[in-house]
Write an enzyme that holds these catalytic residues in place. Structure first.
Site, PDB file in Angstrom:
ATOM      1  N   ASP A   1       0.814  -1.228   0.000  1.00 55.75           N
ATOM      2  CA  ASP A   1       0.000   0.000   0.000  1.00 55.75           C
ATOM      3  C   ASP A   1       0.845   1.275   0.000  1.00 55.75           C
ATOM      4  O   ASP A   1       0.577   2.205   0.772  1.00 55.75           O
ATOM      5  CB  ASP A   1      -0.925   0.041   1.225  1.00 55.75           C
ATOM      6  CG  ASP A   1      -1.641  -1.261   1.501  1.00 55.75           C
ATOM      7  OD1 ASP A   1      -1.937  -1.982   0.540  1.00 55.75           O
ATOM      8  OD2 ASP A   1      -1.906  -1.557   2.682  1.00 55.75           O
TER       9      ASP A   1
ATOM     10  N   GLU B   1     -11.016  -0.662  -3.421  1.00 61.72           N
ATOM     11  CA  GLU B   1     -10.334   0.069  -2.353  1.00 61.72           C
ATOM     12  C   GLU B   1      -9.180   0.863  -2.962  1.00 61.72           C
ATOM     13  O   GLU B   1      -9.041   0.956  -4.188  1.00 61.72           O
ATOM     14  CB  GLU B   1      -9.816  -0.918  -1.295  1.00 61.72           C
ATOM     15  CG  GLU B   1      -8.838  -1.948  -1.871  1.00 61.72           C
ATOM     16  CD  GLU B   1      -8.581  -3.130  -0.960  1.00 61.72           C
ATOM     17  OE1 GLU B   1      -9.327  -3.320  -0.003  1.00 61.72           O
ATOM     18  OE2 GLU B   1      -7.622  -3.879  -1.254  1.00 61.72           O
TER      19      GLU B   1
END
Length: 308
Positions: free
Chosen positions: A18, A188
């Site tokens: 991420d 997401e």
């Protein structure tokens, strides 16, 4: 003849995911999740470089035991500089309902390397609005100084505006506070850049633990959309790596030179948490579309930031 220095992929050792990518104080910065089982994700590290090739690790820039309300799983950070301070948005606790404590927090520091401290002593966003799990924040400052925080999981994406203090939320001009902007197939990991007056909104598709994790994008004339999906720009290459997604973007200042920083799973790995941070070039075509990114083992050539 000297061989051109390249970053290689992954660009630094360790299991990380991420990544958010920024330029602060004349250096490239990457702020990732420490990729481990949730109960072990108790801190954040960061990495900086002057040339995209040699990276220096800064350990424990924010720790769970310094966040009074965080009890389980820190991930998906997104920092930004504003008014001489660095604001760091992150997800904590992986809440599954409005009855649980957690969501998106904000920390602050005087330096890009931290240490960061919890700014408000509670989550900034702690409820499910429009079905969006409060995770995966991405902060973006528009040319006019307006600050937007994109976020969301469970297939829904919202955007809020932040006040000048960067630690509180304000309403949009139409009176709405939590504006849903979910594009087709969104899962997401939202990310926003602006180029030639157009807003390029990107997000992750597929399941993060599986090989088909990927990134798609839309182009709009407004930071709140509407965002109509154009197509994928990042996905697995079965000869290189799988599960390529949840990314950040670097634009070399005053150029049309773009880099995508993302995580992927090496072909040798089967553990879902075994993810590494990589970098590759991202090209935008003459017609404004993003060319699908080629996953490489070589990474990118050294690119020092110009002084001054």
């Amino acid at each position: 003849m000297n061989e051109i220095k390249r970053s290689g992929n992954p660009i630094f050792p360790g299991w990380y995911a991420d990544p958010e990518a920024r330029i602060f104080e004349g250096k490239y910065w990457i702020y990732p999740t420490y990729s481990a089982p949730y109960d072990e994700q108790t801190y954040f590290d960061a990495f900086y470089s002057e040339d995209l090739v040699a990276w220096t690790k800064v350990e424990r820039i924010l720790k769970m035991n310094n966040i009074s309300w965080a009890k389980r799983a820190l991930w998906a950070p997104s920092p930004i500089e504003k008014n001489g301070k660095y604001y760091y948005y992150f997800a904590a606790n992986d809440i599954q309902s409005n009855d649980e404590l957690g969501g998106i927090g904000v920390a602050v520091s005087d330096r890009p390397e931290g240490p960061f401290v919890d700014a408000i002593g509670k989550p900034l966003i702690d409820q499910f609005y429009h079905g969006a799990q409060p995770i995966d924040p991405h902060v973006y400052i528009d040319d006019d100084g307006s600050v937007y925080l994109y976020y969301g999981g469970w297939g829904h994406c919202n955007v809020v505006r932040l006040n000048e203090d960067m630690i509180s939320i304000r309403a949009f001009d139409d009176g709405e506070t939590f504006k849903e902007i979910t594009p087709e197939l969104f899962v997401e990991g939202p990310c926003m850049i602006k180029r030639n007056g157009l807003y390029y909104f990107m997000w992750a598709e597929g399941g993060w633990g599986g090989p088909d994790y990927s990134v798609a994008y839309a182009i709009a004339e407004s930071p709140v959309g509407p965002f109509n999906r154009v197509g994928k720009i990042l996905q697995q290459n079965k000869d290189v790596a799988t599960s390529a997604g949840h990314h950040g973007i670097i634009q070399v200042p005053d150029t049309d030179e773009w880099y995508i920083v993302y995580h992927r799973r090496p072909l040798s790995e089967t553990d879902a948490n075994h993810r590494v941070v990589c970098i590759d070039r991202m090209y935008i075509e003459e017609d404004g579309r993003i060319r699908p990114v080629q996953l490489t083992f070589e990474g990118v050539a050294a690119r020092p930031l110009k002084e001054g």
